[in-house]
Design an enzyme around this catalytic site. Structure first.
Site: not given
Ligand code: UDP
Length: 336
Positions: A123, A147
């Site tokens: 990501t 995250y």
């Protein structure tokens, strides 16, 4: 571009989820043998449109090893993960378990089963607030939320393993903001409590939510709202096929950004959602959401040059309109 020289056998973790299901479909269409491994915690059985589904958890090492021994994949694509920035701030251990510990389980199982190719869903959140935009793959990894940190840790596992073992290669794809739906509306995003902007906006247009909240209007951007590089999910699926072809051709492990190299503000997206849906839905400006960087735009030269990736849906209206067709289909299905 989609034809593989041989039938490649690909195990897809999280293949019943939003991005994974689009990749499973694309792999099937390209002639690959596909097996999905998914615990269905957020995925849907009906979204697996190619090959079989094993319902299993990555924490279940026995089932994972049995599945690898039975299917004998040439490569694994690893999507199964938790994906919400806000939730990662309030429940960080869930993210380290699902995104780091479970990934380690998978990687160890791959080593034992002698599977030597892996494509990992990473990501842009690994970059945090990048010092330079567009952000290239060489930028420092400084995630600002659990995250991003949980994905960065898994990238490190892969890099170190690749150094240690010549028979293990990987491609890590750093996704920017994935959105849109299969242009034939066969697939799309279908989570119980979606948090992503485009999905929330379109569901607000459909009256499912009373109002769309805009998180933060005081960012250092043109209109004060965050800027993101929105990439169509079918273009992202194609990037996975390109990465697989790259590994099949014997190339070295590498990391690629997946984005278009330009961005839109939250307000731009809201305006396009209103245009595409034809609904002037209510919008409320609220404070910043914790963990959100102001601006993320992909440097995308590397993926175009080295993987030969050629996006087909680099258009905000197309992203919104494919998502809109999918959202309307979900409503029609629920009414049946
Ligand atoms: N956002 C928003 N309202 C929402 C959902 C998201 O204003 O209901 C904003 C969010 O703060 C961020 C951008 O939209 O600036 C993209 O967020 P999203 O959750 O879609 O993706 P992320 O960038 O977190 O991966």
């Amino acid at each position: 571009m989609n034809n593989f020289p041989e039938k490649t056998r690909v195990l897809v973790t999280g293949g019943a989820g939003y991005i994974g299901s689009h990749v499973v479909l694309a792999l099937g269409q390209a002639g690959c043998d596909v097996l999905t491994y998914d615990n269905l915690s957020t995925g849907n059985r009906d979204a697996v449109l190619s090959g079989d589904l094993v319902v299993g958890d990555l924490a279940d090492r026995v089932l994972l090893s049995e599945t690898l021994a039975d299917f004998r994949p040439d490569a694994v694509m690893h999507f199964a993960a938790s994906i919400e920035v806000g939730e990662s701030v309030t429940d960080p251990l869930k993210y380290y378990r699902n995104n780091s510990v479970n990934a380690l389980n998978l990687i160890e199982a791959l080593c034992q089963a002698r599977v030597g190719k892996m494509i990992f869903s990473s990501t842009a959140a690994v970059y945090g607030n990048p010092e330079q935009l567009p952000v290239t793959e060489q930028a420092a990894l400084q995630p600002i939320n659990p995250y991003g940190a949980s994905k960065m840790i898994t990238e490190r596992f892969l890099a170190d393993l690749n150094q240690a073992r010549v028979d293990f290669r990987y491609v890590s794809l750093r996704y920017f903001n994935v959105a849109g739906a299969d242009p034939g509306a066969r697939l799309g995003q279908d989570y119980a409590n979606p948090t992503h902007l485009i999905t929330r906006a379109l569901k607000t247009a459909l009256g499912i939510y009373p109002v769309l909240q805009v998180f933060g209007t005081d960012y250092p951007t043109a209109d004060g709202t965050c800027i993101r590089d929105y990439i169509h999910v079918s273009d992202l699926a194609q990037a996975h096929l390109d990465a697989l072809r790259y590994l099949n051709a014997g190339h070295a492990s590498s990391v690629f950004n997946c984005g278009y190299g330009h961005g839109f503000t939250v307000n731009d997206v809201v305006a396009m959602a209103k245009q595409v849906s034809g609904v002037d839905f209510p919008v409320e400006q609220v404070g910043r959401r914790e963990g959100d960087p102001a601006e993320l735009i992909a440097g995308c030269d590397k993926i175009r040059q080295q993987l030969g990736w050629q996006p087909r849906f680099d258009n905000l209206e197309t992203i919104l309109s494919t998502a809109w067709e999918w959202e309307k289909k979900l409503v029609a299905q629920a009414e049946r």
